[in-house]
Design an enzyme around this catalytic site. Structure first.
Site, mmCIF file in Angstrom:
data_model
loop_
_atom_site.group_PDB
_atom_site.id
_atom_site.type_symbol
_atom_site.label_atom_id
_atom_site.label_comp_id
_atom_site.label_asym_id
_atom_site.label_seq_id
_atom_site.Cartn_x
_atom_site.Cartn_y
_atom_site.Cartn_z
ATOM 1 N N GLY A 114 0.829 -1.206 0.000
ATOM 2 C CA GLY A 114 0.000 0.000 0.000
ATOM 3 C C GLY A 114 0.856 1.245 0.000
ATOM 4 O O GLY A 114 2.057 1.171 0.277
ATOM 5 N N CYS A 151 5.276 -6.322 1.557
ATOM 6 C CA CYS A 151 5.705 -4.925 1.440
ATOM 7 C C CYS A 151 5.150 -4.098 2.603
ATOM 8 O O CYS A 151 5.547 -4.303 3.730
ATOM 9 C CB CYS A 151 5.300 -4.370 0.074
ATOM 10 S SG CYS A 151 6.164 -2.846 -0.337
ATOM 11 N N TYR A 152 4.179 -3.186 2.346
ATOM 12 C CA TYR A 152 3.601 -2.442 3.469
ATOM 13 C C TYR A 152 3.050 -3.402 4.519
ATOM 14 O O TYR A 152 3.146 -3.141 5.718
ATOM 15 C CB TYR A 152 2.485 -1.505 2.960
ATOM 16 C CG TYR A 152 1.815 -0.758 4.088
ATOM 17 C CD1 TYR A 152 2.355 0.418 4.589
ATOM 18 C CD2 TYR A 152 0.651 -1.260 4.692
ATOM 19 C CE1 TYR A 152 1.764 1.085 5.646
ATOM 20 C CE2 TYR A 152 0.054 -0.607 5.757
ATOM 21 C CZ TYR A 152 0.606 0.566 6.236
ATOM 22 O OH TYR A 152 0.029 1.214 7.285
ATOM 23 N N HIS A 185 7.379 -8.021 -3.925
ATOM 24 C CA HIS A 185 6.003 -8.352 -4.332
ATOM 25 C C HIS A 185 5.960 -9.708 -5.029
ATOM 26 O O HIS A 185 6.222 -9.803 -6.225
ATOM 27 C CB HIS A 185 5.452 -7.257 -5.254
ATOM 28 C CG HIS A 185 5.139 -5.998 -4.529
ATOM 29 N ND1 HIS A 185 3.906 -5.746 -3.973
ATOM 30 C CD2 HIS A 185 5.912 -4.927 -4.217
ATOM 31 C CE1 HIS A 185 3.923 -4.579 -3.364
ATOM 32 N NE2 HIS A 185 5.135 -4.054 -3.501
ATOM 33 N N GLU A 214 3.366 -11.259 -5.855
ATOM 34 C CA GLU A 214 2.147 -11.383 -6.668
ATOM 35 C C GLU A 214 2.345 -10.943 -8.118
ATOM 36 O O GLU A 214 1.528 -11.263 -8.969
ATOM 37 C CB GLU A 214 0.990 -10.601 -6.020
ATOM 38 C CG GLU A 214 1.137 -9.073 -5.990
ATOM 39 C CD GLU A 214 1.929 -8.543 -4.791
ATOM 40 O OE1 GLU A 214 2.875 -9.225 -4.350
ATOM 41 O OE2 GLU A 214 1.631 -7.425 -4.344
ATOM 42 N N SER A 216 -18.713 -5.161 -27.281
ATOM 43 C CA SER A 216 -17.690 -4.404 -28.008
ATOM 44 C C SER A 216 -17.010 -5.267 -29.056
ATOM 45 O O SER A 216 -16.306 -4.759 -29.915
ATOM 46 C CB SER A 216 -16.635 -3.893 -27.024
ATOM 47 O OG SER A 216 -15.883 -4.990 -26.537
ATOM 48 N N GLY A 217 -17.189 -6.574 -28.977
ATOM 49 C CA GLY A 217 -16.464 -7.456 -29.892
ATOM 50 C C GLY A 217 -15.232 -8.038 -29.236
ATOM 51 O O GLY A 217 -14.644 -8.986 -29.729
ATOM 52 N N GLY A 218 -14.855 -7.469 -28.117
ATOM 53 C CA GLY A 218 -13.705 -7.997 -27.396
ATOM 54 C C GLY A 218 -14.120 -9.182 -26.532
ATOM 55 O O GLY A 218 -15.304 -9.498 -26.400
ATOM 56 N N VAL A 219 -13.124 -9.799 -25.935
ATOM 57 C CA VAL A 219 -13.387 -11.006 -25.159
ATOM 58 C C VAL A 219 -14.225 -10.717 -23.918
ATOM 59 O O VAL A 219 -15.107 -11.495 -23.563
ATOM 60 C CB VAL A 219 -12.057 -11.737 -24.820
ATOM 61 C CG1 VAL A 219 -11.135 -10.891 -23.993
ATOM 62 C CG2 VAL A 219 -12.314 -13.055 -24.115
ATOM 63 N N ASP A 220 -14.003 -9.566 -23.292
ATOM 64 C CA ASP A 220 -14.665 -9.307 -22.005
ATOM 65 C C ASP A 220 -16.177 -9.228 -22.162
ATOM 66 O O ASP A 220 -16.926 -9.891 -21.445
ATOM 67 C CB ASP A 220 -14.181 -7.992 -21.382
ATOM 68 C CG ASP A 220 -12.679 -7.883 -21.367
ATOM 69 O OD1 ASP A 220 -12.026 -8.929 -21.506
ATOM 70 O OD2 ASP A 220 -12.165 -6.764 -21.227
ATOM 71 N N SER A 221 -16.620 -8.383 -23.104
ATOM 72 C CA SER A 221 -18.069 -8.227 -23.224
ATOM 73 C C SER A 221 -18.697 -9.504 -23.776
ATOM 74 O O SER A 221 -19.827 -9.842 -23.423
ATOM 75 C CB SER A 221 -18.425 -7.010 -24.076
ATOM 76 O OG SER A 221 -17.765 -7.059 -25.309
ATOM 77 N N LYS A 252 -7.631 -10.518 -17.226
ATOM 78 C CA LYS A 252 -7.875 -10.907 -18.610
ATOM 79 C C LYS A 252 -7.694 -12.404 -18.855
ATOM 80 O O LYS A 252 -8.527 -13.045 -19.482
ATOM 81 C CB LYS A 252 -6.904 -10.124 -19.499
ATOM 82 C CG LYS A 252 -7.265 -10.141 -20.946
ATOM 83 C CD LYS A 252 -8.402 -9.212 -21.164
ATOM 84 C CE LYS A 252 -8.793 -9.062 -22.585
ATOM 85 N NZ LYS A 252 -9.728 -7.923 -22.698
HETATM 86 P P1 XMP Z 1 -3.309 0.679 -19.527
HETATM 87 O O1 XMP Z 1 -3.218 1.628 -20.685
HETATM 88 O O2 XMP Z 1 -4.071 1.257 -18.378
HETATM 89 O O3 XMP Z 1 -4.180 -0.529 -20.054
HETATM 90 O O4 XMP Z 1 -1.996 0.112 -19.138
HETATM 91 C C1 XMP Z 1 -4.315 -1.770 -19.425
HETATM 92 C C2 XMP Z 1 -5.231 -2.604 -20.282
HETATM 93 O O5 XMP Z 1 -6.569 -2.055 -20.245
HETATM 94 C C3 XMP Z 1 -6.993 -1.691 -21.549
HETATM 95 N N1 XMP Z 1 -7.746 -0.440 -21.418
HETATM 96 C C4 XMP Z 1 -9.091 -0.363 -21.373
HETATM 97 N N2 XMP Z 1 -10.027 -1.301 -21.490
HETATM 98 N N3 XMP Z 1 -11.711 0.344 -21.248
HETATM 99 C C5 XMP Z 1 -11.341 -0.940 -21.447
HETATM 100 O O6 XMP Z 1 -12.213 -1.785 -21.598
HETATM 101 C C6 XMP Z 1 -10.833 1.348 -21.116
HETATM 102 O O7 XMP Z 1 -11.190 2.505 -20.939
HETATM 103 C C7 XMP Z 1 -9.444 0.969 -21.198
HETATM 104 N N4 XMP Z 1 -8.296 1.698 -21.127
HETATM 105 C C8 XMP Z 1 -7.259 0.791 -21.261
HETATM 106 C C9 XMP Z 1 -5.728 -1.534 -22.343
HETATM 107 O O8 XMP Z 1 -5.972 -1.689 -23.735
HETATM 108 C C10 XMP Z 1 -4.862 -2.622 -21.748
HETATM 109 O O9 XMP Z 1 -5.203 -3.881 -22.253
#
Ligand code: XMP
Length: 519
Positions: A58, A85-86, A175, A177, A229-234, A375
């Site tokens: 922290g 760490c902390y 760390h 982790e 969004s087409g990405g894996v998360d959504s 992810k």
């Molecule tokens: P950064 O740039 O913060 O990105 O190192 C870490 C990971 O997150 C993705 N990223 C986002 N994903 N909404 C999202 O769904 C966002 O606003 C956003 N900003 C960054 C980035 O592509 C990387 O995989």
């Protein structure tokens, strides 16, 4: 969750950016864990009756005024405790040792020497060996509490690892982790299994079942609208929610005009081809680009895009007859980099659009089933749900899209230039067979013009930066080491084939100190 209380490890959060990494390492060891902020730790401790406790790092200093500390009750409960760490410093202070403010600190890669045997190191590190770890600290333990002995040291930290075997208390200044401590996951697994004696039989299938039950309980008979969004998360969020509540779910794909080349078409055709979930496709390019005109501040861009997304969603929700919930594929890194102290105490780095841009007036409740995952865990859950590889293996793409890959003002012409360069770069990466070895690769269009020469003529065009990183969770990242021939092939193609770009550079910055995206 389904796990019985005695199989739990309690993680007490002191505001580290990477507390959730501790949780995922514990999950990787097959053990269920819960995180409690330090000021709610006492209640969580009594409720969960954990078999082990981990104290996170922290930003505070135990030498400061009124530092955050774990509840006293944990020290006399006979439960093994690991301070990181902390957390190690808090442990030392509370048990009667001393901590000093470091005059220089250690940040980044360090090497520890193992000076003694320790249950944490079982089967892994031996006396006399040197191992790479990741450090990030200013303060350090100066004198050990009674009962402790040092078991490892670095040049900057004489108590890099400490142990009290009788009480089963351990502290590490580094760390374990993060992936930059290569044996760190095993150290945490040693703590969970070997020290705490847990079996390690918790799986992603249990996570799926528990989440489905949670979604049903949260949503009831309500209607859910999910941003795709087409990405894996959504995609994973949508399939999981669909499994939980069937056709109470409608998916909406908002095309903000900031997608990569061909992506919008792919999303619609792939999603409709693979799933039987109703999908509304909204073309909102003009709305987004008009609103972004002249906006240069990265946070302003992110907030505008986040807010406009919600506006469009609300409109679509009305059109499909109203929805009570908005589902999003928000992941833990999106959450941790967007919240500050109250929820789980860490500093705001970027407002990820899934979280920070939500306007207070939004009148749908959120369903975010992936909020505690990283992810690669989402990919594992996707596989568990039977999603096709085309979704599961995709590089991450940020919600604000190309807008945060065009520093300065964004317009359609710049988006078109960037789309072409990005497509060439990704095509070359795929042709070289490197796509799956890279966490994320993309082009960035810089608001910088430089002079070049093509044929006999002078050019004065923009610079394109290429980024490619390896990572396992997006929290930390290393640059991908392309060979020079590959980079020069891509640079030549981009300069030759994309009007508006006459110079290409490669971004050599790891995270930290850089972030993966440029804004
Ligand atoms: P950064 O740039 O913060 O990105 O190192 C870490 C990971 O997150 C993705 N990223 C986002 N994903 N909404 C999202 O769904 C966002 O606003 C956003 N900003 C960054 C980035 O592509 C990387 O995989």
């Amino acid at each position: 969750m389904t796990q019985s209380a005695q199989d739990t490890i309690l993680i007490i959060d002191f505001g580290s950016q990477v507390t959730q990494l501790i949780a995922r390492r514990v999950r990787e060891a097959g053990v269920y864990s819960e995180i409690a902020p330090f000021n709610a730790a006492e209640e969580a401790f009594h409720r969960l009756k954990p078999r082990g406790i981990i104290l996170s790092g922290g930003p505070s200093s135990v030498v400061g005024i009124d530092p955050p500390l774990p509840p006293d009750a944990i020290w006399t409960a006979g439960v093994p405790i690991l301070g990181i760490c902390y957390g190690q410093q808090a442990m030392a202070k509370q048990l009667g040792g001393t901590v000093e403010v470091g005059d220089s600190g250690e940040f980044g890669r360090a090497f520890i020497e193992i000076s003694d045997r320790c249950a944490l190191f079982a089967g892994l590190w031996r006396e006399g060996e040197t191992h790479q770890v990741w450090m990030s600290h200013g303060d350090k333990v100066q004198a050990l509490p009674a009962g402790f002995r040092p078991v490892a040291q670095t040049a900057g930290a004489p108590f890099a690892a400490i142990a009290d075997d009788e009480r089963r208390f351990f502290g590490v200044q580094f760390h374990p982790e993060v992936v930059h401590t290569p044996d760190g996951a095993q150290l945490i697994a040693n703590f969970a299994r070997h020290v705490c004696g847990l079996k390690g039989d918790w799986t992603m299938a249990e996570f799926r079942a528990a989440k489905i039950a949670e979604i049903r309980a949260q949503v009831g008979k309500g209607r859910v609208i999910c941003g795709l969004s087409g990405g894996v998360d959504s995609a994973v969020a949508a399939v999981l929610i669909h499994e939980a509540i069937g056709d109470q779910l409608t998916c909406v794909f908002v095309d903000h005009g900031l997608m990569r080349k061909g992506e919008a078409e792919q999303v619609v055709s792939l999603f409709k081809g693979h799933y039987n979930i109703p999908l509304v496709h909204v073309n909102a390019e003009t709305l987004f680009l008009n609103g972004l005109a002249g906006v240069t501040d990265p946070e302003a861009k992110r907030k505008f895009i986040g807010k406009t997304f919600i506006d469009v969603f609300e409109d679509e929700a009305k059109k499909v007859g109203g929805a009570d919930f908005l589902a999003q594929g928000t992941l833990y890194p999106d959450v941790i980099e967007s919240v500050s102290f109250t929820g789980g105490p860490s500093v705001t780095i970027k407002s990820h659009h899934n979280v920070g841009g939500l306007p207070a007036r939004m009148n749908m409740k959120l369903v975010e089933p992936l909020r505690e995952l990283f992810k690669d865990e989402v990919r594992e859950l996707g596989r568990e749900l039977g999603l096709p590889d085309i979704f599961v293996g995709r590089h991450p793409f940020p919600g604000p899209g190309l807008a945060i890959r065009i520093p300065g003002a964004v317009d359609k012409a710049k988006c078109d230039i960037l789309r072409k360069a990005d497509a060439i770069y990704l095509e070359e990466i795929r042709n070289a067979g490197l796509y799956d070895a890279i966490w994320q690769a993309f082009a960035v269009l810089l608001p910088v013009k430089t002079v070049g020469v093509m044929g006999d003529g002078r050019t004065y065009d923009n610079v394109c930066a290429l980024r490619a990183v390896t990572s396992t969770d997006g929290m930390t990242a290393d640059i991908f080491p392309f060979d020079a021939a590959f980079l020069s092939r891509v640079a030549t193609r981009i300069v030759n084939e994309v009007a508006g770009i006459n110079r290409v550079v490669y971004d050599y910055t790891s995270k930290p100190p850089g972030t993966i995206e440029w804004e």
